[in-house]
Each structure stands twice: as C-alpha cells, then as structure tokens.
Design an enzyme around this catalytic site. Structure first.
Site, PDB file in Angstrom:
ATOM      1  CE  LYS A 184       0.872   1.948   3.294  1.00 38.67           C
ATOM      2  NZ  LYS A 184       2.121   2.299   3.926  1.00 38.67           N
ATOM      3  CE1 TYR A 224      -1.685   0.086   7.905  1.00 37.93           C
ATOM      4  CE2 TYR A 224      -0.245   2.224   7.201  1.00 37.93           C
ATOM      5  CZ  TYR A 224      -0.584   0.644   7.370  1.00 37.93           C
ATOM      6  OH  TYR A 224       0.504   0.381   6.964  1.00 37.93           O
TER       7      TYR A 224
HETATM    8  P1  NDP Z   1      12.538   1.698   1.974  1.00 35.67           P
HETATM    9  O1  NDP Z   1      13.104   2.902   1.699  1.00 35.67           O
HETATM   10  O2  NDP Z   1      12.906   1.171   3.105  1.00 35.67           O
HETATM   11  O3  NDP Z   1      12.944   0.565   1.141  1.00 35.67           O
HETATM   12  C1  NDP Z   1      12.367   0.476  -0.484  1.00 35.67           C
HETATM   13  C2  NDP Z   1      13.321  -0.281  -1.074  1.00 35.67           C
HETATM   14  O4  NDP Z   1      12.962  -0.100  -2.462  1.00 35.67           O
HETATM   15  C3  NDP Z   1      14.607   0.234  -1.338  1.00 35.67           C
HETATM   16  O5  NDP Z   1      15.561  -0.449  -0.229  1.00 35.67           O
HETATM   17  C4  NDP Z   1      15.260  -0.546  -2.522  1.00 35.67           C
HETATM   18  O6  NDP Z   1      15.596  -1.930  -2.501  1.00 35.67           O
HETATM   19  C5  NDP Z   1      13.938  -0.243  -3.500  1.00 35.67           C
HETATM   20  N1  NDP Z   1      14.086   0.731  -4.576  1.00 35.67           N
HETATM   21  C6  NDP Z   1      14.054   0.669  -5.560  1.00 35.67           C
HETATM   22  N2  NDP Z   1      14.079   2.022  -6.444  1.00 35.67           N
HETATM   23  C7  NDP Z   1      14.162   2.809  -5.400  1.00 35.67           C
HETATM   24  C8  NDP Z   1      14.410   4.240  -5.335  1.00 35.67           C
HETATM   25  N3  NDP Z   1      14.357   4.933  -6.533  1.00 35.67           N
HETATM   26  N4  NDP Z   1      14.430   4.739  -4.149  1.00 35.67           N
HETATM   27  C9  NDP Z   1      14.331   4.005  -3.106  1.00 35.67           C
HETATM   28  N5  NDP Z   1      14.081   2.932  -2.876  1.00 35.67           N
HETATM   29  C10 NDP Z   1      14.214   2.048  -4.037  1.00 35.67           C
HETATM   30  O7  NDP Z   1      10.904   1.761   2.019  1.00 35.67           O
HETATM   31  P2  NDP Z   1       9.980   1.007   2.882  1.00 35.67           P
HETATM   32  O8  NDP Z   1      10.249  -0.490   2.934  1.00 35.67           O
HETATM   33  O9  NDP Z   1       9.583   1.401   4.185  1.00 35.67           O
HETATM   34  O10 NDP Z   1       8.620   1.017   2.066  1.00 35.67           O
HETATM   35  C11 NDP Z   1       8.254   0.418   0.734  1.00 35.67           C
HETATM   36  C12 NDP Z   1       6.995   0.147   0.361  1.00 35.67           C
HETATM   37  O11 NDP Z   1       6.380  -0.585   1.343  1.00 35.67           O
HETATM   38  C13 NDP Z   1       6.103   1.530   0.398  1.00 35.67           C
HETATM   39  O12 NDP Z   1       5.199   1.355  -0.616  1.00 35.67           O
HETATM   40  C14 NDP Z   1       5.414   1.696   1.602  1.00 35.67           C
HETATM   41  O13 NDP Z   1       4.305   2.360   1.575  1.00 35.67           O
HETATM   42  C15 NDP Z   1       5.212   0.192   2.208  1.00 35.67           C
HETATM   43  N6  NDP Z   1       5.085   0.048   3.538  1.00 35.67           N
HETATM   44  C16 NDP Z   1       4.290  -0.672   3.993  1.00 35.67           C
HETATM   45  C17 NDP Z   1       4.054  -0.966   5.523  1.00 35.67           C
HETATM   46  C18 NDP Z   1       2.890  -1.736   5.743  1.00 35.67           C
HETATM   47  O14 NDP Z   1       2.627  -1.892   7.202  1.00 35.67           O
HETATM   48  N7  NDP Z   1       2.242  -2.323   5.258  1.00 35.67           N
HETATM   49  C19 NDP Z   1       5.183  -0.584   6.078  1.00 35.67           C
HETATM   50  C20 NDP Z   1       6.183   0.229   5.494  1.00 35.67           C
HETATM   51  C21 NDP Z   1       6.050   0.355   4.329  1.00 35.67           C
HETATM   52  P3  NDP Z   1      16.921  -2.423  -3.102  1.00 35.67           P
HETATM   53  O15 NDP Z   1      17.921  -1.702  -2.636  1.00 35.67           O
HETATM   54  O16 NDP Z   1      16.678  -3.873  -2.853  1.00 35.67           O
HETATM   55  O17 NDP Z   1      16.521  -2.157  -4.622  1.00 35.67           O
END
Ligand code: NDP
Length: 370
Positions: free
Chosen positions: A136, A221
């Site tokens: 989401k 949420y």
């Molecule tokens: P993070 O920034 O921690 O991680 C995102 C990952 O996406 C990065 O580590 C990277 O992984 C990859 N990525 C690919 N392209 C990009 C870019 N241009 N910039 C940054 N990262 C990129 O974010 P979150 O994990 O917190 O959030 C990711 C998704 O999950 C969002 O949509 C958020 O809304 C959702 N979310 C949902 C939650 C829930 O409870 N359901 C809680 C937290 C987040 P790599 O290096 O492996 O490519």
C-alpha cells in the site's frame, strides 16, 4: 467463569503432558497438524526496511516461503542469499526481472518498493505470468491502480494489496462484532494516523516516488479503516490541509490533512493524517448500542483495544506472517479474508485519496462513486 477457564487450561496441560496454550475463545481446538498443502513461493522486490520485516515474518509461515529476490543493490542480494538460503538462479535486478516468467520456482512477487514504482513493476510482474502482491498504497492514483487491475486480469494472475490489518485478530473480531450488530447502528468513526517523519531527503518526501505525503503512506490506514470498521463505502469527502513546514513538505507532499467522509447510512468519519505529529495511531467507533477504541490501531502490534464489553483479548501474531499465510490460502483455495484485499479494494482507497486531494485543492466537498 474465570475459575472454570483456569481449570480447563490446567486440565488441558496435564492431559496432554505438554504446555500447549489454548486461547480462551478457542479452548477445545485441536493441536495443530503439520501442513502438507501447497506452498506459495514468493520473491520480494525491494529489500528495504519493510521488505526485511516481511522476510523475517515469513520464516514462521506455513503456506508461503521466500524463495527469491529482486533488488537494485548487489550487496543486499548477497546478504539475503546467505540469510534466507536463496539460490542464485532466483536473484534478479530491476533490468532483468522480466525473466522470472521462465522461473518455475517463483509463484508470486511481492512489490515493496517506493509507491511511484508500484504500477510499472506490478504490470511487468503480471506480464511475466506471476501473481502480484503489492504494498500500500497500490499506486499513486486510481488511474494507475486500475491499470494494474486490468493488467493482472489480462494476465490471469491475482493482484493482492498488503493490507495486513485485514488478517489481524483484534481487527477481525471488531469487524465480526459490527457485522453481528453488537454496536447497533454505527454512526461515527474517528481515525488518527500519523507520525513525525525524519530524514528530509528520503523518498517518502519526494513527490515523484511517494505520489504525495502522509496521506499516501499513513493516512491510507484511516481511509481503509473507516471502510472496514463501518462496513460501508463513502459517498462524499471534505478535506483541509495544514502545512507548517513548506521546506520539508514541498508542493504536492502533504504534511497534515484532516478529512471527513460521509456514508450512505448517514454515518460519518472524521480523520487525521500527518507526518508531523507523534502518538497518533487510534481508531474509535460508536454506534447506538456500543463502541470500540483501538490504540494502537494499525501499528505492527500488539494492537490494543476495548469495547463496551471489555478488553479485546485476541492473541498478537506477527501481522505479516498471518498476511502471507492468508494470501497463500486465498491464491490456492480461494479463501477470502473478512475484508477483501484485492486490486479493486486498493483502487477504492486510491479513488478516495484522489478525492481528498481534490477537496484540499478546491475547498469543495467531493462526491465519491466507488
Ligand atoms: P525503504 O526505503 O526502506 O525500501 C524501499 C526499497 O525499494 C529500497 O531499499 C530499494 O531496495 C528499493 N528501491 C527501488 N528503487 C528505489 C528508489 N528509486 N528509491 C528508493 N528505494 C528504491 O521503504 P519501505 O520498505 O519502508 O517502503 C516500501 C513500500 O512498503 C512502500 O510502498 C510503503 O508504503 C510500504 N510499506 C508498508 C508497510 C505496511 O505496514 N504495510 C510499512 C512500511 C512500508 P533495493 O536496494 O533492494 O532495490
């Protein structure tokens, strides 16, 4: 009643000789039998903070297993390979992941990247013939969300959105209570969703990658919660934005929005979404015959809540473990959660977000047609 429950708990322990804990609402449930059905083989795309949480939670899944990764960071791929025993042939980057179509080891890809990337990545996964699980918000507006729904339909794959609360036991209990009429005619929902965001350079504050601000990330949420708590779809919205820090929260990145939703029954919801206040994770709902307050209501848990009948005492189980097992069961057996979490459900939230932004921009009440 309390002493009878204690007696039964003690009896259960001594009868089987091992300390199996039975939940009070499930006193006579049989001990679990080993699961022998199909396992959903999942690759995670985006090995960030939430991807890591999902991977850890999946260690306890019975029906789903982490088998692959898609990442732009080779060092993370290496770490995850050794941590989760992922073979090299199941590792991809953003350039080559279309090749998963030829990989029978992978059934589904869980897209956990920044919001602005979800649409294109999900559509590529669908075209590769794999089920899509997407975080989401599913996209950055309803049009994108609908394109994802259409692509998954055309490819004959499932599209599921990471609405983990739809499997959370206390939330499920409250929804059941409302369905059973225990609150009477529900009239009012209040949702407060927010936290104080840190690093101003993160993608969550970048309009292109985030699609907006707090509303996309945390306000959603309260939107989804208003819908599953009240059990109706809103027909109008009004919204007001407050911005105290226009440097950190640029044009198009909302800091704080209050919004009100109206429902066909006459029920109303009053909600707050913010990136600039702390301790905001609370749902309240009242009806003609009862009420419920949940605080925290959507964090990683334990969720806490009480109703006019007393404390909610359902067990805390890691949300993402329940979600991934639940999604596997949905994909293999068609078992739906108490509230749907398919692409259409995601599009409804996106339509509401679109209407909230429009209401902020125009100052006018917006009709919503879901
Ligand atoms: P993070 O920034 O921690 O991680 C995102 C990952 O996406 C990065 O580590 C990277 O992984 C990859 N990525 C690919 N392209 C990009 C870019 N241009 N910039 C940054 N990262 C990129 O974010 P979150 O994990 O917190 O959030 C990711 C998704 O999950 C969002 O949509 C958020 O809304 C959702 N979310 C949902 C939650 C829930 O409870 N359901 C809680 C937290 C987040 P790599 O290096 O492996 O490519």
């Amino acid at each position: 009643m309390g002493s009878r429950r204690n007696f039964i708990e003690k009896l259960t322990v001594s009868a089987v000789g091992v300390p199996i804990l039975y939940h009070s609402s499930n006193l006579f449930a049989a001990p679990e039998v080993p699961y022998e059905g199909p396992i959903l083989k999942v690759a995670i795309m985006g090995l960030g903070s939430y991807g890591t949480r999902v991977a850890e939670a999946m260690k306890d899944c019975k029906r789903a297993k982490l088998v692959g990764v898609i990442s732009g960071t080779p060092s993370k791929i290496k770490d995850w390979q050794s941590k989760y025993g992922i073979p090299k042939k199941n590792c991809y980057n953003y350039e080559n992941f279309d090749a998963i179509k030829d990989n029978a080891d992978i059934d589904a890809v869980y897209v956990i990247t920044p919001n602005g990337l979800h649409k294109d990545q999900s559509i590529r996964v669908a075209k590769a013939g794999k089920h899509v699980i997407c975080e989401k918000p599913m996209a950055i507006n309803a049009e994108e969300g609908q394109a994802m729904v259409d692509a998954c339909k055309a490819a004959n794959v499932k599209l599921l959105i990471g609405y983990r609360m739809h499997y959370e036991p206390k939330t499920v209990e409250v929804i059941k209570m409302r369905k059973n009429g225990e609150f009477g005619k529900v009239k009012f929902f209040q949702g407060q969703s927010g936290f104080t965001i840190g690093d101003p350079t993160q993608w969550r504050l970048d309009k292109k990658l985030a699609g907006g601000g707090a509303m996309m990330d945390i306000g959603i949420y309260s939107i989804n919660g208003a819908r599953y708590m009240l059990g109706e779809e809103p027909i109008w919205v009004t919204a007001q934005e407050t911005k105290t820090d226009p440097v950190k929260f640029e044009e198009g990145v909302d800091e704080t929005i209050q919004f009100q939703l109206g429902f066909p029954s006459g029920a109303v919801a009053n909600c707050l979404s913010t990136y600039n206040m702390s301790n905001l994770d609370r749902f309240f709902m009242t009806g003609s015959d009862g009420w419920v307050e949940m605080k925290p209501s959507t964090g990683y848990g334990p969720i806490k809540g009480r109703t006019h009948k007393g404390e909610l005492d359902q067990p805390h189980i890691t949300h993402q473990t329940l979600q991934m097992d639940g999604m596997a069961q949905l994909i293999f057996e068609g078992v739906q959660p108490i509230v749907p979490l398919d692409g259409e459900e995601g599009v409804k939230d996106m339509k509401i977000i679109d209407a909230i932004y429009k209401a902020v921009e125009t100052g006018d009440k917006q009709n919503i047609n879901l």
